[in-house]
Design a protein around this motif. Structure first.
Motif, short mmCIF file in Angstrom:
data_model
loop_
_atom_site.label_atom_id
_atom_site.label_comp_id
_atom_site.label_asym_id
_atom_site.label_seq_id
_atom_site.Cartn_x
_atom_site.Cartn_y
_atom_site.Cartn_z
N MET A 1 0.79 -1.40 -0.02
CA MET A 1 -0.01 -0.01 -0.09
C MET A 1 0.75 1.30 0.05
O MET A 1 0.74 2.23 -0.80
CB MET A 1 -1.06 0.02 1.33
N THR A 2 1.83 1.07 0.86
CA THR A 2 2.79 2.46 0.85
C THR A 2 3.27 2.68 -0.43
O THR A 2 3.49 3.89 -0.83
CB THR A 2 3.81 2.04 1.95
N THR A 3 3.87 1.94 -0.93
CA THR A 3 4.73 1.86 -2.33
C THR A 3 3.72 2.51 -3.28
O THR A 3 4.42 3.45 -4.30
CB THR A 3 5.16 0.57 -2.66
N HIS A 4 2.69 2.10 -3.33
CA HIS A 4 1.74 2.56 -4.68
C HIS A 4 1.32 4.00 -4.14
O HIS A 4 1.23 4.92 -5.18
CB HIS A 4 0.26 1.64 -4.55
N PHE A 5 1.31 4.19 -2.83
CA PHE A 5 0.82 5.51 -2.56
C PHE A 5 1.91 6.63 -2.82
O PHE A 5 1.77 7.47 -3.41
CB PHE A 5 0.56 5.61 -0.96
N ILE A 6 3.17 6.13 -2.66
CA ILE A 6 4.37 7.04 -2.87
C ILE A 6 4.39 7.21 -4.31
O ILE A 6 4.76 8.33 -4.80
CB ILE A 6 5.71 6.46 -2.35
N GLU A 7 4.29 6.30 -5.18
CA GLU A 7 4.40 6.26 -6.46
C GLU A 7 3.35 7.34 -6.99
O GLU A 7 3.93 8.26 -7.84
CB GLU A 7 4.14 5.09 -7.36
N LEU A 8 2.03 7.05 -6.81
CA LEU A 8 1.17 8.24 -6.91
C LEU A 8 1.72 9.73 -6.63
O LEU A 8 1.42 10.55 -7.56
CB LEU A 8 -0.22 7.87 -6.22
N ALA A 9 1.99 9.83 -5.54
CA ALA A 9 2.54 11.37 -5.30
C ALA A 9 3.65 11.56 -6.00
O ALA A 9 3.79 12.71 -6.46
CB ALA A 9 2.87 11.04 -3.56
N GLN A 10 4.49 10.72 -6.27
CA GLN A 10 5.62 11.18 -7.10
C GLN A 10 5.29 11.56 -8.40
O GLN A 10 5.78 12.59 -9.05
CB GLN A 10 6.95 10.07 -7.10
N ARG A 11 4.39 10.78 -9.00
CA ARG A 11 3.71 11.33 -10.41
C ARG A 11 3.18 12.46 -10.35
O ARG A 11 3.45 13.23 -11.48
CB ARG A 11 2.92 10.12 -10.81
N ALA A 12 2.53 12.70 -9.33
CA ALA A 12 1.75 14.01 -9.24
C ALA A 12 3.09 15.13 -9.36
O ALA A 12 2.47 16.16 -9.79
CB ALA A 12 0.79 14.20 -8.26
N ALA A 13 3.59 15.16 -8.19
CA ALA A 13 4.73 16.06 -8.18
C ALA A 13 5.65 16.34 -9.46
O ALA A 13 6.00 17.49 -9.73
CB ALA A 13 5.82 15.54 -6.99
N ALA A 14 5.89 15.34 -10.09
CA ALA A 14 6.72 15.42 -11.28
C ALA A 14 5.88 16.39 -12.44
O ALA A 14 6.36 17.16 -13.26
CB ALA A 14 6.95 14.15 -12.34
N ASP A 15 4.49 16.58 -12.37
CA ASP A 15 3.57 17.31 -13.12
C ASP A 15 3.60 18.62 -12.33
O ASP A 15 3.05 19.68 -13.14
CB ASP A 15 2.23 16.61 -13.44
N GLY A 16 3.77 18.86 -11.40
CA GLY A 16 3.56 20.10 -10.75
C GLY A 16 1.88 20.39 -10.27
O GLY A 16 1.62 21.75 -9.98
N GLN A 17 1.22 19.32 -10.33
CA GLN A 17 -0.22 19.65 -10.09
C GLN A 17 -0.84 18.28 -9.69
O GLN A 17 -0.44 17.13 -10.15
CB GLN A 17 -0.96 20.09 -11.45
N VAL A 18 -1.89 18.38 -8.89
CA VAL A 18 -2.71 17.02 -8.67
C VAL A 18 -3.89 17.19 -9.21
O VAL A 18 -4.90 18.10 -8.95
CB VAL A 18 -2.80 17.06 -7.14
N THR A 19 -4.45 16.44 -9.88
CA THR A 19 -5.66 16.22 -10.66
C THR A 19 -6.77 15.79 -9.56
O THR A 19 -6.50 15.00 -8.67
CB THR A 19 -5.74 15.37 -11.94
N ALA A 20 -8.14 15.96 -9.92
CA ALA A 20 -9.03 15.24 -9.31
C ALA A 20 -8.92 13.83 -9.20
O ALA A 20 -9.20 13.18 -7.86
CB ALA A 20 -10.39 15.80 -9.48
N GLU A 21 -8.66 13.25 -10.22
CA GLU A 21 -8.72 11.60 -10.21
C GLU A 21 -7.37 11.18 -9.29
O GLU A 21 -7.45 10.17 -8.62
CB GLU A 21 -8.49 11.15 -11.49
N GLU A 22 -6.30 11.98 -9.27
CA GLU A 22 -4.80 11.65 -8.50
C GLU A 22 -5.16 11.96 -7.10
O GLU A 22 -4.70 11.17 -6.32
CB GLU A 22 -3.92 12.58 -8.91
N LEU A 23 -6.00 13.13 -6.80
CA LEU A 23 -6.23 13.24 -5.28
C LEU A 23 -7.25 12.03 -4.84
O LEU A 23 -7.04 11.52 -3.65
CB LEU A 23 -7.06 14.57 -5.22
N LEU A 24 -8.20 11.73 -5.50
CA LEU A 24 -9.01 10.69 -5.08
C LEU A 24 -8.43 9.44 -4.94
O LEU A 24 -8.54 8.61 -3.97
CB LEU A 24 -10.12 10.37 -6.21
N ALA A 25 -7.45 8.95 -5.86
CA ALA A 25 -6.48 7.95 -5.57
C ALA A 25 -5.72 7.82 -4.45
O ALA A 25 -5.33 6.86 -3.74
CB ALA A 25 -5.74 7.62 -7.02
#
Length: 313
Positions: A1-25
């Motif tokens: 669970m932690t690994t997937h969460f961190i990967e989600l956060a890192q992908r959003a950070a690379a874009d410089g924005q958090v989409t509604a779908e990413e925030l829900l995830a």
């Protein structure tokens, strides 16, 4: 669970924005196991630092998640230890300033929710707000309030929430440190167009320090709460037999029980404590005289403060 969460956060950070779908995830992953781990919390701080804009939905999630980690990540619940406070400050103060309102709100909410927080955290938050008032820059000055040495409505709200928070020295207990900060802000902004809330905040805060509750033991320490929770959770035969014996012998043991464990204390009698605290001591009078006499005159706010004390005395 932690690994997937961190990967989600890192992908959003690379874009410089958090989409509604990413925030829900992130919400689903973060609350999936009911725990925000240290690694996940640090990933959220890295993401927050990378964001170009922070939506209200993101701020709400960030504040909620970091607060959950600090207050409930390790036992006892709703307590912020010295180590947790230092970790939190290190995450926020990596470049010497509080970057965003999300970070500031995160700290304030932890102080509000906690049963006990270290003085270091409360002092850090108030020092940041004082710096913003004097410099005119910082997360409370969004929306064009960039002129220095005046107190904004946002700053008044934060100061009030922190100095009257349950996680401070006691329920609604303003400290000398807080009161002296209020005097410094007053002196620096006396001729400025401060927010309408400021006058009442100054008078309420200093009067509370001078005549408020004297709750020396209002807070249960982090270490003591751990001990109490461990004892309550212990279901070993020895503890069970002991508690059973207490229940059976309670009518006979009388004062002997008190000799072992100390006299049983009920909930604080706040009315009595408030009455006890109403008298301004000689020490407090000397302190007030020193603070008011620092500039050789009594200004309008100081006059209001003296009138409040006299009316309530």
């Amino acid at each position: 669970m932690t690994t997937h969460f961190i990967e989600l956060a890192q992908r959003a950070a690379a874009d410089g924005q958090v989409t509604a779908e990413e925030l829900l995830a992130l919400r689903r992953q973060g609350w999936g196991d009911g725990i925000i781990t240290r690694e996940e919390a640090e990933a959220l701080f890295a993401l927050n630092n990378a964001l170009e804009e922070r939506s209200q939905a993101w701020v709400d999630f960030f504040v909620e998640a970091i607060g959950e980690h600090v207050l409930n990540g390790t036992p006892p619940r709703l307590q912020c230890s010295d180590a947790e406070a230092e970790w939190l400050i290190a995450q926020i103060d990596h470049d010497g300033i509080v970057e965003s309102m999300a970070e500031l709100e995160c700290m304030v909410r932890i102080i509000e929710r906690a049963e006990n927080t270290p003085d270091r955290l409360k002092s850090y938050v108030l020092a940041q707000v004082e710096r913003e008032v004097l410099n005119g820059t910082g997360p409370t000055r969004c929306g064009g309030e960039l002129s220095a040495t005046h107190i904004s409505a946002a700053e008044c709200r934060i100061i009030r929430r922190v100095i009257f928070a349950s996680g401070g020295h006691g329920p609604a207990a303003v400290t000398r440190f807080d009161a002296e900060m209020l005097f410094r802000l007053k002196d620096e902004t006396l001729a400025e167009e401060n927010a309408a809330e400021w006058d009442d905040l100054f008078v309420d805060g200093v009067a509370n320090y001078l005549k408020g509750f004297a709750l020396e033991n209002a807070q249960v320490s982090h270490e003591r709460k751990l001990e109490l929770e461990a004892f309550a959770a212990d279901n070993t035969p020895n503890v069970a037999r002991f508690m059973g014996k207490v229940a059976r012998e309670a009518p006979q043991i009388g004062n002997h029980f008190g000799k072992v464990f100390g006299k049983r204390q009920g909930a604080p009698d706040y009315a009595a404590l408030a009455a006890k605290g109403e008298a301004v001591t000689d020490h407090e009078s000397e302190w007030l005289e020193k603070m008011i006499g620092a500039d050789g005159e009594i200004d309008e706010l100081e006059s209001r403060l003296l009138a409040r004390i006299a009316a309530e005395g």
